[in-house]
Design a protein around this motif. Structure first.
Motif, PDB file in Angstrom:
ATOM      1  N   GLN A 136       0.829  -1.197   0.000  1.00 51.51           N
ATOM      2  CA  GLN A 136       0.000   0.000   0.000  1.00 51.51           C
ATOM      3  C   GLN A 136       0.867   1.253   0.000  1.00 51.51           C
ATOM      4  N   LEU A 137       0.524   2.178  -0.878  1.00 46.65           N
ATOM      5  CA  LEU A 137       1.214   3.462  -0.918  1.00 46.65           C
ATOM      6  C   LEU A 137       0.469   4.454  -0.038  1.00 46.65           C
ATOM      7  N   LEU A 138       1.192   5.196   0.778  1.00 49.27           N
ATOM      8  CA  LEU A 138       0.600   6.237   1.602  1.00 49.27           C
ATOM      9  C   LEU A 138       0.859   7.596   0.967  1.00 49.27           C
ATOM     10  N   PHE A 139      -0.115   8.468   1.114  1.00 50.68           N
ATOM     11  CA  PHE A 139       0.019   9.797   0.520  1.00 50.68           C
ATOM     12  C   PHE A 139       1.212  10.511   1.144  1.00 50.68           C
ATOM     13  N   PRO A 140       2.089  11.107   0.326  1.00 49.30           N
ATOM     14  CA  PRO A 140       3.293  11.778   0.857  1.00 49.30           C
ATOM     15  C   PRO A 140       2.957  13.119   1.484  1.00 49.30           C
ATOM     16  N   ILE A 141       2.486  13.092   2.712  1.00 49.51           N
ATOM     17  CA  ILE A 141       2.061  14.326   3.368  1.00 49.51           C
ATOM     18  C   ILE A 141       3.228  15.266   3.612  1.00 49.51           C
ATOM     19  N   GLU A 142       4.458  14.701   3.640  1.00 45.33           N
ATOM     20  CA  GLU A 142       5.624  15.557   3.859  1.00 45.33           C
ATOM     21  C   GLU A 142       5.855  16.518   2.687  1.00 45.33           C
ATOM     22  N   GLU A 143       5.275  16.226   1.518  1.00 47.41           N
ATOM     23  CA  GLU A 143       5.446  17.116   0.372  1.00 47.41           C
ATOM     24  C   GLU A 143       4.541  18.338   0.429  1.00 47.41           C
ATOM     25  N   MET A 144       3.610  18.366   1.387  1.00 42.45           N
ATOM     26  CA  MET A 144       2.668  19.478   1.448  1.00 42.45           C
ATOM     27  C   MET A 144       3.341  20.778   1.882  1.00 42.45           C
ATOM     28  N   GLY A 145       4.540  20.705   2.441  1.00 40.50           N
ATOM     29  CA  GLY A 145       5.236  21.926   2.801  1.00 40.50           C
ATOM     30  C   GLY A 145       5.702  22.724   1.601  1.00 40.50           C
ATOM     31  N   GLU A 146       5.799  22.077   0.451  1.00 39.17           N
ATOM     32  CA  GLU A 146       6.219  22.759  -0.775  1.00 39.17           C
ATOM     33  C   GLU A 146       5.011  23.395  -1.460  1.00 39.17           C
ATOM     34  N   VAL A 147       5.121  24.651  -1.809  1.00 37.35           N
ATOM     35  CA  VAL A 147       4.029  25.370  -2.473  1.00 37.35           C
ATOM     36  C   VAL A 147       4.150  25.175  -3.983  1.00 37.35           C
ATOM     37  N   THR A 148       3.066  24.761  -4.606  1.00 32.05           N
ATOM     38  CA  THR A 148       3.050  24.523  -6.050  1.00 32.05           C
ATOM     39  C   THR A 148       2.018  25.440  -6.700  1.00 32.05           C
ATOM     40  N   THR A 149       1.838  25.266  -7.995  1.00 25.38           N
ATOM     41  CA  THR A 149       0.872  26.065  -8.751  1.00 25.38           C
ATOM     42  C   THR A 149       0.086  25.164  -9.685  1.00 25.38           C
ATOM     43  N   VAL A 150      -1.158  25.515  -9.923  1.00 21.84           N
ATOM     44  CA  VAL A 150      -1.995  24.727 -10.814  1.00 21.84           C
ATOM     45  C   VAL A 150      -1.598  24.927 -12.268  1.00 21.84           C
ATOM     46  N   ASN A 151      -0.753  25.912 -12.536  1.00 21.62           N
ATOM     47  CA  ASN A 151      -0.267  26.102 -13.897  1.00 21.62           C
ATOM     48  C   ASN A 151       0.643  24.970 -14.344  1.00 21.62           C
ATOM     49  N   ASN A 152       1.198  24.215 -13.404  1.00 22.75           N
ATOM     50  CA  ASN A 152       2.007  23.041 -13.713  1.00 22.75           C
ATOM     51  C   ASN A 152       1.163  21.783 -13.558  1.00 22.75           C
ATOM     52  N   PRO A 153       1.510  20.700 -14.257  1.00 22.92           N
ATOM     53  CA  PRO A 153       0.767  19.448 -14.094  1.00 22.92           C
ATOM     54  C   PRO A 153       0.778  18.970 -12.648  1.00 22.92           C
ATOM     55  N   VAL A 154      -0.323  18.369 -12.242  1.00 23.00           N
ATOM     56  CA  VAL A 154      -0.502  17.912 -10.862  1.00 23.00           C
ATOM     57  C   VAL A 154      -0.259  16.407 -10.802  1.00 23.00           C
ATOM     58  N   PRO A 155       0.630  15.923  -9.927  1.00 15.81           N
ATOM     59  CA  PRO A 155       0.843  14.475  -9.805  1.00 15.81           C
ATOM     60  C   PRO A 155      -0.367  13.809  -9.166  1.00 15.81           C
ATOM     61  N   ILE A 156      -0.842  12.731  -9.783  1.00 13.39           N
ATOM     62  CA  ILE A 156      -2.081  12.109  -9.297  1.00 13.39           C
ATOM     63  C   ILE A 156      -1.938  10.608  -9.045  1.00 13.39           C
ATOM     64  N   ALA A 157      -0.827   9.994  -9.432  1.00 11.74           N
ATOM     65  CA  ALA A 157      -0.651   8.554  -9.214  1.00 11.74           C
ATOM     66  C   ALA A 157       0.807   8.205  -9.505  1.00 11.74           C
ATOM     67  N   LEU A 158       1.168   6.956  -9.221  1.00  9.89           N
ATOM     68  CA  LEU A 158       2.521   6.464  -9.472  1.00  9.89           C
ATOM     69  C   LEU A 158       2.441   5.388 -10.549  1.00  9.89           C
ATOM     70  N   LEU A 159       3.118   5.638 -11.668  1.00  9.08           N
ATOM     71  CA  LEU A 159       3.096   4.699 -12.783  1.00  9.08           C
ATOM     72  C   LEU A 159       3.857   3.427 -12.433  1.00  9.08           C
ATOM     73  N   SER A 160       3.634   2.391 -13.218  1.00  9.49           N
ATOM     74  CA  SER A 160       4.275   1.110 -12.964  1.00  9.49           C
ATOM     75  C   SER A 160       5.789   1.189 -13.070  1.00  9.49           C
ATOM     76  N   ASP A 161       6.297   2.083 -13.930  1.00 11.99           N
ATOM     77  CA  ASP A 161       7.742   2.188 -14.099  1.00 11.99           C
ATOM     78  C   ASP A 161       8.393   3.105 -13.073  1.00 11.99           C
TER      79      ASP A 161
END
Length: 702
Positions: A234-259
């Protein structure tokens, strides 16, 4: 502060790690000291000088044997065996010349140690390079074998002669990617893609694994992604990444590919549709999407869930607990200024308000921000924290087609998808299936270039969602958490979504609340009261159990719902009088069928004695409202507003001051304050939980 928190932990004593390997310096010192100590002991015991030479030769043979077993290079073996022979020779010479403690013996030992240590650095670097070369050659050999097998396999199964250009193993260890080149003569990648099932059978892949054929850098280049192992961790959501501020103008990561790469979606330009049967993780994925949007500082999330608003409720808990200072909550007294989502619609009426407001905002922005688009030289609205994007997330889309009233929501959703892209309003729709019975408007599916499936019961469902590029359902999913992601009309890819828990949602809501942007002024003006009054109790109070207070106050002064809650100790309150405690019954036993029909009514008899049953106008429904305004209450409320001065006051504070004397409640006070603002008697300052009202005599511009 407790003793437990004030105690200082004593650092653990330092320990020597005897299993750690030697470096160049420590290895040289250890070897030199060992030779000196051994020789001194041999001299003290009268050991013959020849024995030391024999010991050095034995050590040289041993290190050669160990090095051959470890596949060391010839240069390293020669250096190590020479060091052993030099140590044995020095020891034999020292024993023959009267012991190791004379200056010539000590000086020669020091010189030999320095020379060995200096040369060891060069030989270590040489050995590292040699081992890397050997590993690369082994990898090339393994890849050559895999390439030869795939060349034969594709020839055997697809009748196509291909050239294997490269093989890349995935960091996750779940498979590898094969790059091939098709032959000349017009052979297309469809000749490989149509035979993926046969190729998987020829490869004898485990259940849940499969092959996926995607385009390469040119028409004749093809990538074959081979999944050889099903990842069940099971993958857990990386809550530690929430400290980084992003923008919706860039693509949003939504899953982890098989590779091992991240699947990303462009939520600035495209709308999104999510489909899958119940229990496959659609709602979990929507929560992860909201979390990623909360990570940005230029996005507002509006939620529509006609199934009680369940997807939006976890994003309100931290904010609400902080506002009401809920006892026992970890957020009581915390600084959580805004909720995790900006608007929640759980009823068809509220959803229609939200969508109508979104349409008005889109049209108003086209006029208000013409200069901003000219400055950016773009026909799309430049999104920033000052002009945020609005992402409307709709869960349980099937509920919008379940009733006649709910069906009125779908036209508004279609209009938002159709006209609001350039003005930064995007739509995310979750449905059980993308078929006509659940999604009547085919435009919604056609205009959603982001498509994600968390599961499917039939291959035709994936084909309807992704087109002919879709894989078979049994090869696409391996249980909850596995998803199929397709963007911009490309071949869908297998991926896994992380698990996000309610505790994580509350943590993210509190962590990102301070970066949440405010809706821009032209949009607020266009949305009007539908937006500014979205958190009034009469519109959102039903989302929380503790606000479901009874609106009917009997003559005794206690609401029916409150008396019921006190009687059963549950604290639950209803909005009508139907849950009043039933009158204790006496008489016939309840297990007698006739007695059941003769039981007295569970409701108290509130029928007036003067009811004329021949005149329907005198009939009472039992829902008549008690007088909501006591004489003098409104004047007293106005005096409170005037006495509050420039600091102003709010409905809650006024309720606390008036409820004991006049019985006036918050909804009545809110209506009065709203009417005074419209008439100019009062001025409203602030938004949300910071709203306060100031009398016109004390207004800032008075």
């Amino acid at each position: 502060m407790t003793d437990k928190t004030t105690k200082t932990k004593t650092p653990a004593p330092a320990r020597v790690d005897w299993k750690a390997g030697h470096g160049v310096l420590t290895g040289t010192l250890n070897a030199t000291a060992g030779a000196l100590t051994t020789t001194a002991l041999g001299h003290a015991s009268g050991m013959p000088a020849g024995w030391a030479l024999m010991a050095g030769a034995a050590g040289a043979l041993g290190t050669i044997a160990s090095g051959l077993r470890g596949r060391l290079s010839a240069a390293t073996l020669a250096f190590r065996s020479t060091c052993w022979m030099a140590a044995g020779g020095w020891s034999s010479w020292a024993l023959d010349q009267g012991g190791p403690w004379q200056w010539p013996q000590l000086g020669s030992l020091a010189a030999a140690g320095i020379a060995a240590g200096t040369l060891a650095v060069g030989f270590a670097a040489h050995e590292e390079v040699e081992q890397a070369k050997r590993a690369h050659l082994l990898l090339i050999g393994a890849r050559r074998q895999i390439a030869a097998e795939w060349t034969d396999r594709i020839k055997r199964v697809c009748s196509v002669n291909v050239t294997v250009l490269g093989i890349e193993h995935w960091p996750s260890g779940a498979g590898y990617t094969l790059e091939i080149e098709l032959p000349e003569g017009g052979t297309t990648r469809r000749s490989i893609a149509d035979r993926t099932e046969a190729l998987g059978s020829d490869l004898d892949l485990p259940d849940g694994c499969g092959l996926q054929v995607t385009p390469g850098i040119s028409r004749r280049r093809v990538l074959i992604q081979v999944t050889t192992k099903v990842l069940t961790d099971q993958l857990l959501f990386p809550i530690e990444e929430m400290g980084e501020v992003t923008t919706v103008n860039n693509p949003v990561p939504i899953a982890l590919l098989s590779d091992g790469a991240r699947a990303e979606m462009d939520l600035r330009q495209a709308s999104t549709i999510v489909t899958g049967p119940t229990g496959t993780g659609k709602t979990n994925w929507l929560h992860t999407l909201i979390a990623r949007l909360s990570q940005t500082n230029d996005t507002l999330v509006w939620v529509i869930d006609l199934n009680g608003g369940s997807i939006g409720l976890p994003w309100l808990n931290a904010w609400r607990d902080a506002q009401i200072n809920r006892p026992g909550s970890r957020w009581a007294g915390a600084n959580v200024p805004v909720p995790g989502v900006d608007w929640v619609a759980s009823t068809p009426q509220e959803a229609k308000r939200m969508l109508a407001a979104a349409v008005r905002i889109a049209k108003a922005r086209k006029v208000a921000y013409q200069d901003a688009m000219r400055d950016a030289n773009d026909d799309k609205l430049p999104v920033s924290p000052q002009i945020p994007e609005i992402v409307i997330v709709m869960d349980e889309g099937a509920e919008a087609a379940a009733t006649r009233e709910a069906k009125g929501v779908l036209p508004g959703a279609s209009e938002v998808i159709r006209i609001a892209r350039a003005m930064a309003i995007r739509f995310v729709l979750s449905v059980l299936r993308v078929t006509q019975d659940v999604l009547p408007d085919p435009l919604v599916r056609k205009m959603a270039s982001n498509r994600l499936a968390t599961g499917a019961l039939e291959d035709s469902e994936l084909g309807y969602l992704f087109g002919w590029r879709a894989m078979r359902a049994e090869d696409s999913f391996s249980g909850p958490g596995s998803v199929l992601v397709g963007t911009e009309g490309k071949q869908p890819s297998k991926a896994r979504q992380p698990r996000i828990t309610p505790d994580m949602i509350e943590e993210i809501s509190a962590l990102t609340s301070h970066r949440r942007p405010a809706l821009d002024a032209p949009s607020v003006q266009a949305a009007g009261a539908d937006y500014t009054d979205r958190w009034l109790t009469e519109r959102c109070g039903h989302l929380w159990a503790d606000t479901l207070a009874a609106t009917t106050v009997p003559a005794g002064g206690t609401s029916a719902g409150a008396s019921h809650g006190e009687a059963n100790g549950s604290g639950w309150k209803a909005t009508a009088g139907w849950d009043t405690e039933p009158t204790p019954t006496t008489g016939a036993a309840t297990d007698d069928l006739e007695a059941l029909w003769l039981l007295p009514s569970a409701r108290p008899d509130t029928t007036p004695t003067d009811t004329d049953w021949a005149d329907p106008t005198t009939w009472a429904t039992g829902r008549e409202q008690a007088p909501s305004e006591t004489a003098g209450a409104k004047d007293a409320a106005l005096r409170l507003l005037r006495d509050a001065g420039p600091e102003g006051t709010g409905a809650s504070a006024m309720e606390r001051a008036l409820k004991d004397t006049y019985g006036t409640r918050r909804p009545v006070l809110q209506n009065w304050l709203k009417a005074w603002v419209e008439s100019g008697e009062a001025v409203r300052i602030g938004e949300g939980s910071k709203t306060r009202y100031v009398h016109r005599d004390h207004a800032p511009n008075a």
